[in-house]
Scaffold this motif. Structure first.
Motif, short mmCIF file in Angstrom:
data_model
loop_
_atom_site.label_atom_id
_atom_site.label_comp_id
_atom_site.label_asym_id
_atom_site.label_seq_id
_atom_site.Cartn_x
_atom_site.Cartn_y
_atom_site.Cartn_z
N GLU A 38 53.54 47.54 65.45
CA GLU A 38 54.98 47.36 65.40
C GLU A 38 55.37 45.96 64.92
OE1 GLU A 38 57.98 47.67 68.94
OE2 GLU A 38 57.14 49.66 68.59
N TYR A 62 56.49 45.71 61.46
CA TYR A 62 57.70 46.46 61.10
C TYR A 62 58.88 45.94 61.91
CZ TYR A 62 54.40 49.70 58.92
OH TYR A 62 53.41 50.25 58.14
N PRO A 63 59.33 44.72 61.64
CA PRO A 63 60.37 44.10 62.47
C PRO A 63 61.71 44.83 62.42
CG PRO A 63 59.96 42.80 60.49
CD PRO A 63 58.87 43.83 60.56
N ASP A 64 61.92 45.64 61.41
CA ASP A 64 63.21 46.35 61.30
C ASP A 64 63.20 47.70 62.01
OD1 ASP A 64 64.18 44.26 59.74
OD2 ASP A 64 63.48 45.19 57.87
N VAL A 65 62.06 48.09 62.55
CA VAL A 65 61.96 49.36 63.25
C VAL A 65 62.28 49.14 64.72
CG1 VAL A 65 60.39 51.22 63.96
CG2 VAL A 65 60.27 50.28 61.64
N ALA A 66 63.04 50.04 65.30
CA ALA A 66 63.41 49.92 66.70
C ALA A 66 62.16 49.96 67.59
CB ALA A 66 64.36 51.05 67.10
#
Length: 770
Positions: free
Chosen positions: A438, A441-445
């Protein structure tokens, strides 16, 4: 069988008939993985590009077949439902392809829970170990297995059975600690849990990986045969005998210059012949190709493939880089086809169990019916798993030191400071999905809700002020002044310091994050010392993955609390220990070292490795192996041995009375040590041979009885074999490895015996109220 001709299956098909029906290319295709999740590009691990096989269309894979699907859920943030539907589609393609529809084994990482978006993240392995509770860790394995089974995953790449030897090694945080008996027994418990849900457990890394020079990842290992057997092989032997895993993963190590992935003595003579292991050996990622690219013992991928499969590696993971060359090696006469068939036989037997072979092959109950059902993904973070994660976190909290400041008074004005006080990722290990995947993927919740220590403490203490003060890494001291001023206005300071887990230079601990200092990272020590200079009592809370040098803090801090990456529910456990809602019961399985220059260092050392007059370099531990305090007190008394002399074939019972002399219910971890051994080879000063975590109500007492076989006093003698014979020693029931405890001398008499694979590996323990 010619290359062009495939035999037809018999009317009553069995694995042998299927082996005969496959072409050589189809056979080899069953011995490799495919990393589906990275098909869109991007490097997940260092050196991935040069160690990965050629990309090919999925249609080509369907036509040839496939051994394993690599980390479909654990490579990118995908929902469980999307992943399951995708997996069903991929498996259907493999099953429907001509001429032989064979499905793929699916594997995932699962060290601290299923490494998938939205799955419960349990505490890290040092926290598992700090509970000293095999039954609890078996429940963790079973819970993780439930989730894997619901995702239609067959194999979990866990647990790590490496024995920690050097705190500088970044993967210390993936281990159960520095004692082979703890590692073996708790590792076996985790395996039993996973396998109880019909998930193929894959203990790793076989073997010696943690003994790398200078604590550097992938560095050479210099371990003699005695250390290899007694320290590194022993946990795997216990795990295989007591846990029955169906797969093993070799290590990246080269022991005395022989890489494990190409070591036939290790993977065949020791593992299969010696330990009786009959499952699959799956390579660590790129491990086969590393024989050429990093180890330099082969000249090509083809040579690497031949050496690995000849040594005993059955399946190449994560991708088909070297093993496709086995086809040419067989045709050229460099490799007998039977070597391919032997590996294939083990693979197909596992696939048959899961109903992955063509129609007509009997599968284990339940798998044949699954294919026609609707794909409904499980809840990967159910309340029961969160509750279990919280229980492990609570039972793993270690109270290292306390001058009476803890538990905190309800009305106390608290200054909460430190980089890990308000960090969700600081609570998790490197193989958690959050920190492993994760983070890219900093833009993923966020997949799961993770309260921070700040969140949890606010629920327990209304009068609380917070200032970060500094970061985990870096040299920025700009936040000191505000935090120190806040500390000066408080009754007590709670400083939450420590690590950020990550991989390969991202973070302070974890795979590839090795260090040459055991000071707290960044400016954290300077910050804590500034807080101590205020004169206010400072409670140091450590959320870390390795033990740090706390010699400067042990006598100055009012209290020190250790939490080994306590997982998504860990903040509540930390807060509960501070408030007294939880009575700390954890005991460390990692000794707290002095300066890094003394590494490698563990409690398992002979007398001359300790502090002595023959060297100017001390070897004291700040806190020893097995140490941990409580908010109550315990006494050990009335040590009784049913014999002080036993035959080399005999057993004896060691009983001790344990009393809770305080005013709170609590848990004592009773530890049985073998000491002062007179033998034919040098022995450690102290060796753990048994333990029990015992719950005792305030004022109550219980009797703990260990049944000790003479085999448990054995060692690897001058012949290189396990032996037991006449010797004298001391048995001690103690609080930690350096506590004198209750002790008694014993003697072993009779003939010297060479012990084989049937020797007693564990020490049964019984707890009674008498």
């Amino acid at each position: 069988m010619t290359d062009e001709t495939a035999h037809t299956l018999t009317e009553a098909p069995d694995v042998e008939s299927l082996i005969n029906a496959l072409t050589l290319e189809e056979k080899v295709a069953q011995l490799v993985g495919l990393w589906i999740g990275v098909a869109d590009g991007g490097e997940v691990a260092p050196a991935q590009a040069e160690n990965t096989g050629r990309a090919k269309a999925w249609a080509e894979t369907e036509a040839e077949g496939l051994g394993q699907i690599t980390r479909l859920y654990g490579t990118r943030p995908v929902s469980a439902q999307y992943g399951l539907e995708t997996l069903r589609r991929l498996q259907a393609g493999l099953r429907e392809a001509a001429p032989h529809g064979i499905g793929a084994i699916v594997h995932e990482e699962c060290l601290t829970g299923v490494a998938a978006w939205g799955a419960t993240t349990f505490p890290s392995p040092p926290a598992y170990a700090a509970t000293w509770d095999p039954e609890l860790i078996e429940r963790v394995g079973a819970a993780i297995g439930d989730s894997l089974q619901g995702l239609e995953v067959h194999q979990g790449l866990a647990p790590v059975l490496d024995v920690a030897r050097d705190a500088r090694w970044g993967r210390t945080e993936e281990t159960f600690g520095e004692d082979p008996y703890v590692v073996g027994t708790l590792g076996a418990a985790y395996i039993r849990g996973l396998e109880s849900r019909d998930i193929i457990a894959t203990p790793k890394h076989f073997v010696g990986y943690s003994a790398s020079r200078a604590g550097r990842n992938h560095a050479p290992v210099d371990a003699g045969p005695r250390e290899l057997a007694e320290v590194f092989l022993y946990p795997f032997e216990v795990a295989i005998r007591e846990g029955s895993p169906r797969s093993i993963m070799p290590s990246y190590s080269a022991i005395d210059h022989v890489p494990s992935h190409g070591d036939k003595h290790l993977l065949t003579d020791v593992l299969r012949t010696g330990f009786g292991f009959d499952g699959t050996v799956v390579s660590d990622y790129f491990g086969v190709n590393f024989l050429q690219t990093t180890q330099g013992v082969t000249r090509s991928r083809a040579e690497s493939a031949v050496r690995a499969i000849s040594a005993g590696v059955d399946v190449e993971l994560p991708d088909a880089a070297a093993f496709p060359h086995l086809v040419a090696a067989v045709r050229s006469g460099d490799l007998e086809e039977e070597s391919v068939d032997a590996a294939l036989r083990r693979v197909l037997l596992q696939k048959q169990h899961y109903g992955l072979l063509p129609a007509g092959f009997a599968a284990a109950a339940g798998y044949a019916e699954r294919a026609g059902t609707e794909a409904v993904a499980p809840d990967l973070n159910p309340a029961a798993h969160r509750d279990l994660a919280r229980e492990v976190a609570e039972k793993s909290i270690i109270l290292l030191a306390n001058d009476g400041t803890l538990p905190l008074e309800a009305a106390a004005r608290i200054a909460l400071v430190g980089p890990n006080a308000d960090s969700r990722t600081a609570l998790l290990g490197d193989y958690s999905f959050t920190n492993h995947v994760e983070a890219h993927y900093p833009d993923v919740a966020a997949g799961i809700d993770i309260p921070t220590v700040l969140d949890a403490l606010r629920n327990e203490f209304p009068s609380l002020d917070y200032a970060r003060g500094c970061e985990v890494e870096g040299d920025d001291a700009g936040g000191f002044d505000a935090a120190v001023a806040q500390a000066g206005a408080a009754d007590v300071v709670v400083a939450v310091m420590g690590d950020q887990a990550g991989l390969f230079g991202r973070g302070t601990v974890g795979e590839g994050n090795d260090v040459d200092s055991l000071e707290l990272p960044g400016v954290q020590r300077r910050f804590v010392e500034a807080l101590l200079d205020t004169g206010k009592p400072v409670v140091l809370v450590l959320i870390t993955g390795r033990p740090y040098d706390l010699s400067w803090a042990a006598d100055r801090c009012a209290a020190i609390v250790q939490s080994w990456f306590p997982g998504q529910e860990g903040a509540s456990a930390v807060a509960g220990a501070l408030s007294g809602r939880i009575n700390p019961r954890g005991r460390t399985t990692l000794s707290y070292p002095g300066p890094a220059g003394r590494q490698p260092a563990t409690y398992l050392r002979p007398a001359l490795a300790g502090t002595s007059a023959v060297t100017s370099l001390g070897a004291e531990f700040v806190f020893p192996f097995g140490h941990g305090l409580s908010y109550t007190t315990f006494t050990h008394s009335s040590l009784i041995l049913d014999a002080h002399e036993i035959d080399s074939t005999g057993t004896l019972q060691v009983a001790v009375k344990v009393q809770n002399t305080g005013e709170r219910d609590g848990t004592d971890v009773v530890q049985l040590y073998l000491r002062e051994v007179t033998a034919h080879v040098t022995r450690p000063v102290s060796t753990l041979i048994g333990y029990a975590a015992v719950d005792i109500e305030a004022g109550g007492s219980r009797t703990v009885t260990f049944t000790v076989s003479a085999d448990r006093l054995s060692y690897v003698g001058q012949t290189g074999q396990w032996e037991i014979g006449p010797l004298e020693a001391t048995l001690a029931v103690a609080r930690n490895a350096e506590d004198d405890g209750q002790n008694a001398r014993i003697a072993v008499t009779g003939q010297r015996r060479i012990l084989g694979s049937g020797r007693v590996l564990t020490t049964p323990v019984a707890v009674s109220n008498e």
